[in-house]
Write an enzyme that holds these catalytic residues in place. Sequence first.
Site, PDB file in Angstrom:
ATOM      1  N   ARG A  97     -38.013  16.190 -60.444  1.00 31.47           N
ATOM      2  CA  ARG A  97     -38.369  15.427 -59.238  1.00 31.47           C
ATOM      3  C   ARG A  97     -37.393  15.886 -58.164  1.00 31.47           C
ATOM      4  O   ARG A  97     -36.195  15.550 -58.218  1.00 31.47           O
ATOM      5  CB  ARG A  97     -38.246  13.929 -59.522  1.00 31.47           C
ATOM      6  CG  ARG A  97     -38.685  13.023 -58.373  1.00 31.47           C
ATOM      7  CD  ARG A  97     -38.600  11.568 -58.825  1.00 31.47           C
ATOM      8  NE  ARG A  97     -38.820  10.633 -57.727  1.00 31.47           N
ATOM      9  CZ  ARG A  97     -39.996  10.127 -57.387  1.00 31.47           C
ATOM     10  NH1 ARG A  97     -41.078  10.480 -58.047  1.00 31.47           N
ATOM     11  NH2 ARG A  97     -40.090   9.268 -56.386  1.00 31.47           N
ATOM     12  N   HIS A 124     -47.532  15.791 -55.642  1.00 24.70           N
ATOM     13  CA  HIS A 124     -47.183  14.780 -56.649  1.00 24.70           C
ATOM     14  C   HIS A 124     -48.303  14.759 -57.688  1.00 24.70           C
ATOM     15  O   HIS A 124     -49.041  13.773 -57.830  1.00 24.70           O
ATOM     16  CB  HIS A 124     -47.022  13.421 -55.979  1.00 24.70           C
ATOM     17  CG  HIS A 124     -46.247  12.427 -56.797  1.00 24.70           C
ATOM     18  ND1 HIS A 124     -45.783  12.688 -58.071  1.00 24.70           N
ATOM     19  CD2 HIS A 124     -45.850  11.140 -56.521  1.00 24.70           C
ATOM     20  CE1 HIS A 124     -45.138  11.639 -58.542  1.00 24.70           C
ATOM     21  NE2 HIS A 124     -45.168  10.691 -57.618  1.00 24.70           N
ATOM     22  N   GLN A 127     -48.848  11.907 -60.365  1.00 24.32           N
ATOM     23  CA  GLN A 127     -49.447  10.706 -59.795  1.00 24.32           C
ATOM     24  C   GLN A 127     -50.960  10.841 -59.745  1.00 24.32           C
ATOM     25  O   GLN A 127     -51.702   9.885 -60.010  1.00 24.32           O
ATOM     26  CB  GLN A 127     -48.892  10.444 -58.398  1.00 24.32           C
ATOM     27  CG  GLN A 127     -49.480   9.217 -57.709  1.00 24.32           C
ATOM     28  CD  GLN A 127     -49.145   7.928 -58.421  1.00 24.32           C
ATOM     29  OE1 GLN A 127     -47.988   7.648 -58.687  1.00 24.32           O
ATOM     30  NE2 GLN A 127     -50.165   7.136 -58.737  1.00 24.32           N
ATOM     31  N   ASP A 213     -50.577   5.027 -48.983  1.00 22.12           N
ATOM     32  CA  ASP A 213     -49.195   5.220 -49.426  1.00 22.12           C
ATOM     33  C   ASP A 213     -48.281   4.889 -48.248  1.00 22.12           C
ATOM     34  O   ASP A 213     -48.745   4.698 -47.115  1.00 22.12           O
ATOM     35  CB  ASP A 213     -48.997   6.659 -49.908  1.00 22.12           C
ATOM     36  CG  ASP A 213     -47.656   6.875 -50.605  1.00 22.12           C
ATOM     37  OD1 ASP A 213     -47.010   5.886 -51.009  1.00 22.12           O
ATOM     38  OD2 ASP A 213     -47.249   8.053 -50.737  1.00 22.12           O
ATOM     39  N   CYS A 251     -49.654   4.090 -54.700  1.00 22.30           N
ATOM     40  CA  CYS A 251     -48.844   4.664 -55.773  1.00 22.30           C
ATOM     41  C   CYS A 251     -47.494   3.984 -55.942  1.00 22.30           C
ATOM     42  O   CYS A 251     -46.801   4.244 -56.934  1.00 22.30           O
ATOM     43  CB  CYS A 251     -48.669   6.164 -55.562  1.00 22.30           C
ATOM     44  SG  CYS A 251     -47.764   6.605 -54.069  1.00 22.30           S
ATOM     45  N   ARG A 279     -49.690   5.881 -65.028  1.00 17.46           N
ATOM     46  CA  ARG A 279     -48.730   6.966 -64.877  1.00 17.46           C
ATOM     47  C   ARG A 279     -48.288   7.476 -66.248  1.00 17.46           C
ATOM     48  O   ARG A 279     -48.262   8.681 -66.499  1.00 17.46           O
ATOM     49  CB  ARG A 279     -47.497   6.496 -64.076  1.00 17.46           C
ATOM     50  CG  ARG A 279     -47.656   6.495 -62.572  1.00 17.46           C
ATOM     51  CD  ARG A 279     -47.795   7.908 -61.998  1.00 17.46           C
ATOM     52  NE  ARG A 279     -46.661   8.748 -62.308  1.00 17.46           N
ATOM     53  CZ  ARG A 279     -45.536   8.811 -61.582  1.00 17.46           C
ATOM     54  NH1 ARG A 279     -45.395   8.062 -60.509  1.00 17.46           N
ATOM     55  NH2 ARG A 279     -44.565   9.626 -61.930  1.00 17.46           N
TER      56      ARG A 279
END
Length: 291
Positions: A97, A124, A127, A213, A251, A279
Amino acid sequence: MHFLTVDDLTPTELDSVLTSARDLKGDYAGTPLADRSLAMLFEKASTRTRVSFEVGMTKLGGHAVFLGKEDIQLGRGEPVKDTARALACYADAVMARVDDHETLETLAAYSSIPVVNGLSDEAHPVQTLADLLTVEEVVGDDASVAWVGDGNNVAASFTVGAAMRGHDVTVATPAEYALDDGVFDRASDYPGTVTATTDPEEAVAGADVVYTDVWVSMGDEDEREQRLDALQPYQVNEELLAGTDAKVMHCLPAHRGEEITEDVLEGERSLVWRQAENRMHGQNGLLVQLV
């Protein structure tokens, strides 16, 4: 194989990952990754990414090792390529990450084990696995989805992934925060129809799922006020959703009162907590296929 963007998978491989995720979600009785280890590199903080990967590896019979910036030599100037080769001596896969997508590309170039993107400034994709799993559980394979808000990394991955699955996608963003043209070019290779607009009402009309988001992502704090001004018309609230049966996704973490209102996030439309659970299942489906 590495998983840096969702379209690193072919549509057939993506289908296999999602099928594996569904199977695992129904039954974690086995230990398909017994004695396997996942190294987890974190340049950016996270709740869901860390816990879902760590608990997920345990459910699969394996082990996860958390490595923050201050825990390893990468944070003290060691070249990324050296870190990649060292980790490959011990672990069976790496999840990273990171601040810069280029870091992932270097890790992948020098790693002999799979590298998984746990988030970068460009994408991402893990996700997106959760998002697709959620959409298809609730709506089905022919869902119409809308993205409303900032054209960020989550939006980029979701748009391409949904197109790969044959979903129709409408992306509503302000012109100054639109998705890069390259994202639409990638999505155009797949069966789903992708439409861009600056009108959030147009986007949600007829949508089965509306996704949003945060407007100010990590690294964008200096632009906070101008982002809030530009994105205010894109708030996902009951007024925007009036007259629709749309479900809502986010998310997380959410900034209640900015990109989404409290009543929508906590209301009957919300799929947010199913997304959060998925997830782990989506990532586990991926890890089983990669490792």
